[in-house]
Write an enzyme that holds these catalytic residues in place. Structure first.
Site, PDB file in Angstrom:
ATOM      1  N   ASP A  38      18.711  -1.856  24.559  1.00 20.76           N
ATOM      2  CA  ASP A  38      17.379  -2.403  24.840  1.00 20.76           C
ATOM      3  C   ASP A  38      16.754  -2.939  23.561  1.00 20.76           C
ATOM      4  OD1 ASP A  38      17.501  -1.731  27.454  1.00 20.76           O
ATOM      5  OD2 ASP A  38      16.097  -0.063  27.358  1.00 20.76           O
ATOM      6  N   LYS A  59      14.742  -5.519  27.056  1.00 20.51           N
ATOM      7  CA  LYS A  59      13.711  -5.388  28.085  1.00 20.51           C
ATOM      8  C   LYS A  59      12.416  -5.139  27.351  1.00 20.51           C
ATOM      9  CE  LYS A  59      15.247  -4.879  32.436  1.00 20.51           C
ATOM     10  NZ  LYS A  59      16.515  -4.187  32.476  1.00 20.51           N
ATOM     11  N   MET A 172       3.685   1.794  29.927  1.00 17.39           N
ATOM     12  CA  MET A 172       3.617   0.350  30.208  1.00 17.39           C
ATOM     13  C   MET A 172       2.245  -0.051  30.746  1.00 17.39           C
ATOM     14  SD  MET A 172       7.353  -0.419  31.862  1.00 17.39           S
ATOM     15  CE  MET A 172       7.612   1.133  32.708  1.00 17.39           C
TER      16      MET A 172
HETATM   17  N1  SAH Z   1      12.467   5.267  28.856  1.00 18.63           N
HETATM   18  C1  SAH Z   1      11.344   5.148  27.944  1.00 18.63           C
HETATM   19  C2  SAH Z   1      10.186   4.402  28.550  1.00 18.63           C
HETATM   20  C3  SAH Z   1      10.486   2.959  28.854  1.00 18.63           C
HETATM   21  S1  SAH Z   1       9.094   2.100  29.451  1.00 18.63           S
HETATM   22  C4  SAH Z   1      10.907   6.547  27.485  1.00 18.63           C
HETATM   23  O1  SAH Z   1      11.397   7.544  28.036  1.00 18.63           O
HETATM   24  O2  SAH Z   1      10.090   6.645  26.575  1.00 18.63           O
HETATM   25  C5  SAH Z   1       8.429   1.430  27.950  1.00 18.63           C
HETATM   26  C6  SAH Z   1       7.103   2.082  27.654  1.00 18.63           C
HETATM   27  O3  SAH Z   1       7.306   3.325  26.998  1.00 18.63           O
HETATM   28  C7  SAH Z   1       6.205   1.308  26.729  1.00 18.63           C
HETATM   29  O4  SAH Z   1       5.470   0.308  27.425  1.00 18.63           O
HETATM   30  C8  SAH Z   1       5.288   2.386  26.199  1.00 18.63           C
HETATM   31  O5  SAH Z   1       4.309   2.731  27.156  1.00 18.63           O
HETATM   32  C9  SAH Z   1       6.258   3.566  26.088  1.00 18.63           C
HETATM   33  N2  SAH Z   1       6.825   3.697  24.728  1.00 18.63           N
HETATM   34  C10 SAH Z   1       8.104   3.530  24.364  1.00 18.63           C
HETATM   35  N3  SAH Z   1       8.271   3.779  23.049  1.00 18.63           N
HETATM   36  C11 SAH Z   1       7.066   4.126  22.574  1.00 18.63           C
HETATM   37  C12 SAH Z   1       6.570   4.515  21.293  1.00 18.63           C
HETATM   38  N4  SAH Z   1       7.380   4.611  20.218  1.00 18.63           N
HETATM   39  N5  SAH Z   1       5.252   4.803  21.170  1.00 18.63           N
HETATM   40  C13 SAH Z   1       4.418   4.733  22.222  1.00 18.63           C
HETATM   41  N6  SAH Z   1       4.836   4.371  23.471  1.00 18.63           N
HETATM   42  C14 SAH Z   1       6.122   4.081  23.635  1.00 18.63           C
END
Ligand code: SAH
Length: 260
Positions: A38, A59, A172
């Site tokens: 990703d 993505k 998100m």
């Molecule tokens: N599978 C991922 C989530 C994917 S959806 C997980 O378990 O974290 C992507 C969303 O995750 C982003 O829009 C944001 O809301 C959150 N996200 C991912 N990385 C992040 C980070 N380092 N800090 C804050 N939010 C994060």
């Protein structure tokens, strides 16, 4: 039909900082023949796959991304040619990561699939904040939600879930903070509900903004371009972590959150 010889591993890359990768994930990356990753995965994590062909299937909401069906097909094709195929996803692969679509497609094609969990953004953000999602007397339940829905899908029950839970981690959503804040207040949540925005959790440029629901859009305008999570509930009242323990009872000294 070609007989699959490889195994596809859906691997959680963690929230950002490369050293939050699990040992199992690191070992798989080291022996991977091909890695599909990703957009949000840290380059140092991808670099662990020193002998693998690396393919970005980014993505990132609002930006170009590879269609899910096409990713499924590429994984199935790769399983016919390679032994160890890693599908590397940000955070935990099973949380808002479209893991199920990939698992189902691979199984249907007779491809062996394994899942390696990772640290999800909500847990990483809470570690940065040093605020527990569950706190005795304040929060005994947690919801992981997203207001984003796929095309042609029914809206989920995210609003009801957030209204009925002690602590909510909203993925998100930071980019739609105006709609988010309006929808939750219209559904009955107080304008004073504590909210924290955490951007780039676990990374050097991490930013945390404490606010309240009514002020969320203004607070969100201070965010940069990194991924951000919205955390909501009494546990996130700025000083709720300063708890007063008297006679075994815990009370928040000052549950009202102010803007940072
Ligand atoms: N599978 C991922 C989530 C994917 S959806 C997980 O378990 O974290 C992507 C969303 O995750 C982003 O829009 C944001 O809301 C959150 N996200 C991912 N990385 C992040 C980070 N380092 N800090 C804050 N939010 C994060």
């Amino acid at each position: 039909m070609t007989v699959a010889r490889g195994t596809v591993y859906l691997v959680g890359a963690g929230p950002g900082a490369p050293d939050l990768l699990t040992l199992r994930a690191a070992r798989l990356l080291e022996r991977a023949d091909i890695v599909f990753h990703d957009a949000l995965v840290h380059p140092e994590v991808i670099a662990l796959a020193s002998r693998a062909e690396k393919i970005a299937v980014g993505k990132r909401c609002g930006r170009h991304s590879t269609a899910q069906r096409f990713i499924n097909k590429r994984l199935i094709d790769a399983a016919a040619r390679y032994h160890t195929i890693v599908r590397l996803k940000g955070g935990d692969p099973m949380l808002f990561g479209r893991a199920q679509e990939e698992i189902d497609a691979l199984r249907e094609a007779g491809v062996a699939v394994e899942v390696v969990p990772g640290v999800t953004a909500a847990l990483a953000a809470c570690a940065d904040l040093k605020i527990s999602l569950t706190q005795r007397g304040i929060s005994r339940n947690v919801a992981f939600v997203t207001p984003r829905i796929g095309e042609g899908k029914h809206p989920s029950e995210w609003i009801r879930a957030v209204c009925n839970v002690d602590s909510a981690a909203i993925y998100m959503a930071a980019g739609q903070s105006e709609q988010l804040s309006a929808a939750l207040m219209a559904a009955g949540l107080s304008a004073e509900t504590a909210v924290v925005l955490v951007e780039n959790a676990t990374l050097p440029d991490m930013q945390k903004i404490h606010t309240v629901l009514a002020e969320l859009p203004r607070a969100a305008s201070r965010l940069g371009n990194g991924p951000a999570i919205v955390l909501l509930g009494a546990a996130f009242a700025r000083s709720a972590c300063a708890i007063d323990i008297r006679d075994g009872a815990i009370s928040a000294l000052d549950a009202r959150a102010g803007a940072a």
